[in-house]
Motif scaffolding. Structure first.
Motif, PDB file in Angstrom:
ATOM      1  N   LEU A 267      34.537  -0.844  45.673  1.00 47.23           N
ATOM      2  CA  LEU A 267      34.612  -1.802  44.580  1.00 47.23           C
ATOM      3  C   LEU A 267      33.226  -2.203  44.089  1.00 47.23           C
ATOM      4  CD1 LEU A 267      36.480  -3.295  42.749  1.00 47.23           C
ATOM      5  CD2 LEU A 267      36.696  -5.100  44.468  1.00 47.23           C
ATOM      6  N   HIS A 268      32.275  -2.281  45.004  1.00 51.69           N
ATOM      7  CA  HIS A 268      30.907  -2.626  44.606  1.00 51.69           C
ATOM      8  C   HIS A 268      30.344  -1.592  43.637  1.00 51.69           C
ATOM      9  CE1 HIS A 268      26.472  -2.628  44.991  1.00 51.69           C
ATOM     10  NE2 HIS A 268      26.653  -3.917  44.906  1.00 51.69           N
ATOM     11  N   ARG A 269      30.632  -0.331  43.891  1.00 46.90           N
ATOM     12  CA  ARG A 269      30.142   0.723  42.996  1.00 46.90           C
ATOM     13  C   ARG A 269      30.690   0.523  41.589  1.00 46.90           C
ATOM     14  NH1 ARG A 269      30.098   6.641  45.224  1.00 46.90           N
ATOM     15  NH2 ARG A 269      28.167   5.782  46.065  1.00 46.90           N
ATOM     16  N   ARG A 270      31.936   0.067  41.502  1.00 41.54           N
ATOM     17  CA  ARG A 270      32.551  -0.161  40.192  1.00 41.54           C
ATOM     18  C   ARG A 270      31.891  -1.325  39.447  1.00 41.54           C
ATOM     19  NH1 ARG A 270      37.985   0.699  38.482  1.00 41.54           N
ATOM     20  NH2 ARG A 270      37.957   0.637  36.211  1.00 41.54           N
ATOM     21  N   LEU A 271      31.476  -2.344  40.202  1.00 47.60           N
ATOM     22  CA  LEU A 271      30.947  -3.548  39.578  1.00 47.60           C
ATOM     23  C   LEU A 271      29.427  -3.643  39.622  1.00 47.60           C
ATOM     24  CD1 LEU A 271      33.515  -6.147  40.982  1.00 47.60           C
ATOM     25  CD2 LEU A 271      33.512  -5.051  38.739  1.00 47.60           C
ATOM     26  N   GLN A 272      28.784  -2.680  40.218  1.00 48.15           N
ATOM     27  CA  GLN A 272      27.343  -2.761  40.455  1.00 48.15           C
ATOM     28  C   GLN A 272      26.491  -3.061  39.228  1.00 48.15           C
ATOM     29  OE1 GLN A 272      25.729   0.585  42.517  1.00 48.15           O
ATOM     30  NE2 GLN A 272      23.668  -0.220  42.569  1.00 48.15           N
ATOM     31  N   PRO A 273      26.812  -2.518  38.054  1.00 47.07           N
ATOM     32  CA  PRO A 273      25.954  -2.807  36.899  1.00 47.07           C
ATOM     33  C   PRO A 273      25.841  -4.283  36.549  1.00 47.07           C
ATOM     34  CG  PRO A 273      27.343  -0.925  36.450  1.00 47.07           C
ATOM     35  CD  PRO A 273      27.835  -1.531  37.737  1.00 47.07           C
ATOM     36  N   PHE A 274      26.745  -5.121  37.067  1.00 47.26           N
ATOM     37  CA  PHE A 274      26.728  -6.532  36.746  1.00 47.26           C
ATOM     38  C   PHE A 274      26.070  -7.380  37.832  1.00 47.26           C
ATOM     39  CE2 PHE A 274      30.736  -4.587  35.234  1.00 47.26           C
ATOM     40  CZ  PHE A 274      30.443  -4.562  33.887  1.00 47.26           C
ATOM     41  N   GLN A 275      25.563  -6.756  38.874  1.00 45.08           N
ATOM     42  CA  GLN A 275      24.998  -7.504  39.995  1.00 45.08           C
ATOM     43  C   GLN A 275      23.561  -7.919  39.721  1.00 45.08           C
ATOM     44  OE1 GLN A 275      26.672  -8.323  42.862  1.00 45.08           O
ATOM     45  NE2 GLN A 275      28.513  -7.436  42.009  1.00 45.08           N
ATOM     46  N   SER A 276      23.104  -8.936  40.429  1.00 43.87           N
ATOM     47  CA  SER A 276      21.705  -9.365  40.355  1.00 43.87           C
ATOM     48  C   SER A 276      21.227  -9.673  41.764  1.00 43.87           C
ATOM     49  CB  SER A 276      21.558 -10.610  39.475  1.00 43.87           C
ATOM     50  OG  SER A 276      21.893 -11.770  40.212  1.00 43.87           O
ATOM     51  N   MET A 277      19.933 -10.002  41.892  1.00 41.80           N
ATOM     52  CA  MET A 277      19.407 -10.314  43.227  1.00 41.80           C
ATOM     53  C   MET A 277      19.111 -11.804  43.381  1.00 41.80           C
ATOM     54  SD  MET A 277      15.782 -10.969  43.310  1.00 41.80           S
ATOM     55  CE  MET A 277      15.359 -10.213  44.849  1.00 41.80           C
ATOM     56  N   ASP A 278      19.680 -12.628  42.489  1.00 38.70           N
ATOM     57  CA  ASP A 278      19.354 -14.042  42.482  1.00 38.70           C
ATOM     58  C   ASP A 278      19.577 -14.722  43.825  1.00 38.70           C
ATOM     59  OD1 ASP A 278      18.772 -13.699  39.849  1.00 38.70           O
ATOM     60  OD2 ASP A 278      20.630 -14.556  39.098  1.00 38.70           O
ATOM     61  N   GLU A 279      20.631 -14.334  44.534  1.00 33.56           N
ATOM     62  CA  GLU A 279      20.972 -15.027  45.779  1.00 33.56           C
ATOM     63  C   GLU A 279      20.641 -14.225  47.033  1.00 33.56           C
ATOM     64  OE1 GLU A 279      23.265 -14.508  43.309  1.00 33.56           O
ATOM     65  OE2 GLU A 279      23.041 -16.454  42.344  1.00 33.56           O
ATOM     66  N   HIS A 280      19.944 -13.109  46.898  1.00 25.56           N
ATOM     67  CA  HIS A 280      19.660 -12.283  48.073  1.00 25.56           C
ATOM     68  C   HIS A 280      18.939 -13.062  49.168  1.00 25.56           C
ATOM     69  CE1 HIS A 280      20.077  -8.033  46.089  1.00 25.56           C
ATOM     70  NE2 HIS A 280      21.197  -8.714  46.106  1.00 25.56           N
ATOM     71  N   ARG A 281      17.963 -13.851  48.786  1.00 24.78           N
ATOM     72  CA  ARG A 281      17.203 -14.590  49.804  1.00 24.78           C
ATOM     73  C   ARG A 281      18.066 -15.641  50.489  1.00 24.78           C
ATOM     74  NH1 ARG A 281      13.472 -13.759  45.677  1.00 24.78           N
ATOM     75  NH2 ARG A 281      11.733 -12.413  46.258  1.00 24.78           N
ATOM     76  N   GLN A 282      18.960 -16.280  49.732  1.00 27.02           N
ATOM     77  CA  GLN A 282      19.877 -17.247  50.343  1.00 27.02           C
ATOM     78  C   GLN A 282      20.824 -16.554  51.316  1.00 27.02           C
ATOM     79  OE1 GLN A 282      21.829 -19.965  47.550  1.00 27.02           O
ATOM     80  NE2 GLN A 282      20.343 -19.376  45.999  1.00 27.02           N
ATOM     81  N   ILE A 283      21.270 -15.377  50.936  1.00 23.41           N
ATOM     82  CA  ILE A 283      22.157 -14.607  51.812  1.00 23.41           C
ATOM     83  C   ILE A 283      21.444 -14.273  53.112  1.00 23.41           C
ATOM     84  CG2 ILE A 283      23.389 -12.414  52.086  1.00 23.41           C
ATOM     85  CD1 ILE A 283      23.734 -12.481  48.977  1.00 23.41           C
ATOM     86  N   LEU A 284      20.215 -13.796  52.999  1.00 22.35           N
ATOM     87  CA  LEU A 284      19.437 -13.440  54.189  1.00 22.35           C
ATOM     88  C   LEU A 284      19.213 -14.649  55.095  1.00 22.35           C
ATOM     89  CD1 LEU A 284      16.716 -10.964  52.859  1.00 22.35           C
ATOM     90  CD2 LEU A 284      18.443 -10.502  54.604  1.00 22.35           C
ATOM     91  N   ALA A 285      18.895 -15.785  54.499  1.00 21.87           N
ATOM     92  CA  ALA A 285      18.645 -16.991  55.294  1.00 21.87           C
ATOM     93  C   ALA A 285      19.882 -17.389  56.085  1.00 21.87           C
ATOM     94  CB  ALA A 285      18.206 -18.134  54.377  1.00 21.87           C
ATOM     95  N   ALA A 286      21.044 -17.304  55.451  1.00 20.10           N
ATOM     96  CA  ALA A 286      22.290 -17.667  56.137  1.00 20.10           C
ATOM     97  C   ALA A 286      22.609 -16.682  57.256  1.00 20.10           C
ATOM     98  CB  ALA A 286      23.443 -17.724  55.133  1.00 20.10           C
ATOM     99  N   LEU A 287      22.384 -15.396  56.999  1.00 17.13           N
ATOM    100  CA  LEU A 287      22.647 -14.385  58.019  1.00 17.13           C
ATOM    101  C   LEU A 287      21.719 -14.567  59.212  1.00 17.13           C
ATOM    102  CD1 LEU A 287      23.116 -11.197  55.790  1.00 17.13           C
ATOM    103  CD2 LEU A 287      24.899 -12.487  56.957  1.00 17.13           C
TER     104      LEU A 287
END
Length: 210
Positions: A151-171
């Motif tokens: 599903l990610h491959r289907r929606l990938q063109p609409f993704q951004s990296m805005d929350e990547h750092r927040q995701i990493l911090a939580a992980l």
């Protein structure tokens, strides 16, 4: 021909389809595409198969490959499901993340950031895919990994990296609830951003909504 060539063709065609360069139902001719991308027909076929797997192309026996534009309602439904899949991946990854997986995610996030700084959209496209795929792998659930990647491959063109750092911090903190919430919100926010792309080619929204 290398898989990398097929991936490049797939990325280019995917963007072209989603930004309206091809009409719904348009036939993708292997010979023409081979000339356009200056590659043999082997990576073209591989790229078309990948696009078919993501639902953007329909392969019809003895007729060829045809563009299939997702409808407005269909995309909204995909984003709803993707939000929950990513949230589940985030919660599981926060509980099961290894030091090696965390290091790989940090490296992938850096690749995304570097690509944005240099304006290299192709590099960002691949780096963003790599970040999310690493996140899915970290969930430790093979069925979930497969479905999320598809599903990610289907929606990938609409993704951004805005929350990547927040995701990493939580992980890194092992905070499953926060990881799940940030990932769910991440996808939901991106869902609001596809309207401009949809408007660029969607001339009959009701007929394509099914």
């Amino acid at each position: 021909m290398s898989v990398r060539a097929a991936d490049h063709v797939r990325e280019e065609l995917e963007q072209a389809i989603l930004t309206g360069a091809y009409d719904d139902g348009a036939r993708l001719d292997e010979n023409s595409l081979s000339t356009r991308f200056a590659v043999s027909r082997t990576p073209i076929r591989e790229a078309l198969q990948m696009l078919a797997a993501s639902g953007l192309v329909e392969l019809i026996a003895r007729r060829g490959a045809f563009v299939r534009h997702p409808g407005f309602v269909e995309l909204l439904e995909m984003f709803e499901v993707m939000a929950e899949l990513e949230a589940l991946c985030g919660r599981l990854a926060a509980r099961r993340l290894t030091d090696t997986a965390l290091d790989s995610l940090k490296q992938a996030e850096q690749f995304c950031s570097d690509a944005l700084k240099t304006g290299d959209t192709d590099a960002y496209y691949r780096a963003n895919e790599g970040f999310h795929h690493l996140l899915y792998e970290a969930s430790g659930n093979s069925f979930l990994i497969s479905e999320a990647k598809r599903l990610h491959r289907r929606l990938q063109p609409f993704q951004s990296m805005d929350e990547h750092r927040q995701i990493l911090a939580a992980l890194e903190a092992g905070d499953a609830d926060t990881a799940g919430r940030v990932l769910r919100d991440h996808v939901a926010i991106q869902g609001e951003k596809f309207h401009d792309l949809m408007a660029s080619y969607q001339t009959q929204p009701e007929s394509r909504a099914g």
